[in-house]
Write a protein that holds these residues in place. Structure first.
Motif, short mmCIF file in Angstrom:
data_model
loop_
_atom_site.label_atom_id
_atom_site.label_comp_id
_atom_site.label_asym_id
_atom_site.label_seq_id
_atom_site.Cartn_x
_atom_site.Cartn_y
_atom_site.Cartn_z
N GLU A 206 -4.55 -3.49 -3.78
CA GLU A 206 -5.27 -3.77 -2.55
C GLU A 206 -5.54 -5.27 -2.41
OE1 GLU A 206 -6.92 -3.36 1.07
OE2 GLU A 206 -5.74 -1.89 -0.06
N TYR B 53 2.62 1.79 -3.40
CA TYR B 53 1.71 2.33 -4.41
C TYR B 53 1.43 3.80 -4.16
CZ TYR B 53 -2.50 3.15 -7.13
OH TYR B 53 -3.43 3.68 -7.99
N ARG B 54 1.14 4.15 -2.92
CA ARG B 54 0.83 5.54 -2.60
C ARG B 54 2.02 6.45 -2.89
NH1 ARG B 54 0.05 4.89 2.32
NH2 ARG B 54 1.96 5.78 3.17
N ALA C 103 -5.46 0.57 -8.48
CA ALA C 103 -5.40 0.51 -7.02
C ALA C 103 -6.05 -0.75 -6.48
CB ALA C 103 -6.06 1.76 -6.43
N ARG D 54 0.83 -1.21 0.00
CA ARG D 54 0.00 0.00 0.00
C ARG D 54 0.86 1.26 0.00
NH1 ARG D 54 -3.13 -3.28 4.09
NH2 ARG D 54 -4.97 -4.04 2.98
#
Length: 368
Positions: A187, A37-38, A183, A34
């Motif tokens: 996830e 990716y962010r 996304a 996470r």
């Protein structure tokens, strides 16, 4: 160093034997997906599209950072309209030039081989993307060249930050329209790693803990680890690397169908012999096959034939199947399990999985 499987269910030993926190680091894999990716989105990797599609992508890295290139190539797959090459070296190949993208990945941001390649890429006018810790020499090279840099919050060993370092190159490939990811995919990968962390938690006993069970399979053997597809082969190579770094344990990597043209002969060799009357366990060959649903039909036949061959020769066999729909999900399921197994194997031998004194000593010797 002796193998004592009862250590794996000794909660006190698992805590004291892992002072560097490798088990918690593996358990943080979902959070790393996470965060990776962010951080990649915040770094505006979409700017890479301004240069147009590159002629080729070269991912430069060493050790745990280099796996990012292998993962990227497996995610993009055989349909890629350009070559994706992982470079584990000081020297950028002569064919790499201004129309190519070089992705320099270094968890520490200080890896000398990667810094060398990044510097050469800038001199040749390549598009450069840096991925690594903030405030490091790698970031300085990228910033000075007005290149894109993804500052990921790496802590501890680079090999424990695999997903922090591997997700940004995949996001970059998506920006270049080489692969379709979103996304939701990341996830799903994170949730699957969370589920694996629950099943492989230290308090889960060996007979139901897949990480501990795989460690017990590998103990007192010489693992020959094969992947049945490019994605599974990345996981097989990662397992071999993790066994070396975490458990200080030798293993052999192979990929089908290639492994059936040389490594399979080891099933008739001295390491395949077992003395059932020996007083102590002898270290013998074990065939570990990582399966993938996207393996070629002929590879399926080879895999099944190789497993039968091993069993007929009483060579122990471990067969693991990847879970998930997307190649990234399937790789994560196998890589995550291997990361736990290598850590538990180290702890079963009473070895600190974080310490890499031999690697440190080599670096010190060449710096003199």
């Amino acid at each position: 160093m002796t193998w004592e499987p009862e250590r794996l269910d000794d909660q006190r030993h698992l805590g004291e034997g892992d002072p560097g926190g490798m088990l918690p680091a593996v358990a943080a894999s979902a959070a790393h997906v996470r965060t990776g990716y962010r951080t990649a989105v915040e770094a505006r990797l979409d700017r890479l599209a301004d240069h147009g599609r590159p002629r080729a992508i070269v991912v430069a890295g060493m050790g745990g950072s280099a796996i990012a290139g292998d993962i990227l190539a497996a995610v993009v797959g055989n349909g890629a309209p350009l070559p994706i090459v992982t470079l584990r070296s000081y020297q950028l190949p002569g064919w790499v030039g201004a129309t190519d993208l070089v992705i320099a990945v270094s968890g520490s941001g200080e890896t000398e081989e990667t810094l060398s390649v990044a510097t050469q890429a800038v001199r040749r006018g390549c598009t450069l993307l840096g991925v690594g810790a903030p405030g490091t020499p790698l970031e300085a090279i990228a910033r000075q060249a007005s290149a894109v840099y993804v500052p990921v919050p790496v802590t501890g060993q680079s090999r424990a930050n695999l997903w922090l370092l591997s997700i940004p190159p995949i996001v970059a490939a998506a920006a270049l329209r080489l692969v379709s990811v979103d996304a939701d995919l990341f996830e799903r990968v994170a949730r699957s790693l969370e589920d694996l962390a629950h099943r492989c938690r230290p308090s889960s006993e060996s007979f139901i803990n897949p990480g501990k069970s795989l460690a017990m399979d590998l103990a007192e053997s010489v693992p020959m680890v094969w992947g049945s597809s490019p994605a599974a082969s990345v996981a097989a190579y990662r397992l071999v690397c993790q066994l070396g770094a975490n458990a200080k344990y030798p293993a052999i990597h192979g990929e089908l169908p290639e492994a059936d043209h040389h490594q399979v002969a080891a099933l008739d060799g001295p390491m395949a012999e077992r003395d059932i009357f020996a007083d102590t366990a002898s270290r013998t060959l074990r065939l570990v096959v990582l399966r993938d649903v996207e393996e070629h039909p002929q590879v399926t036949r080879r895999r099944e034939a190789s497993l039968r061959l091993a069993r007929e020769r009483d060579v122990p066999v471990t067969e693991l199947t990847a879970d998930g729909v997307h190649p990234l999900e399937r790789m994560a399921s196998l890589i995550g399990l291997g990361d736990y197994a290598s850590t538990y194997l180290a702890l079963g031998y009473d070895i600190d999985p974080t310490s890499v004194s031999a690697i440190t000593e080599v670096k010190a010797r060449i710096s003199q």
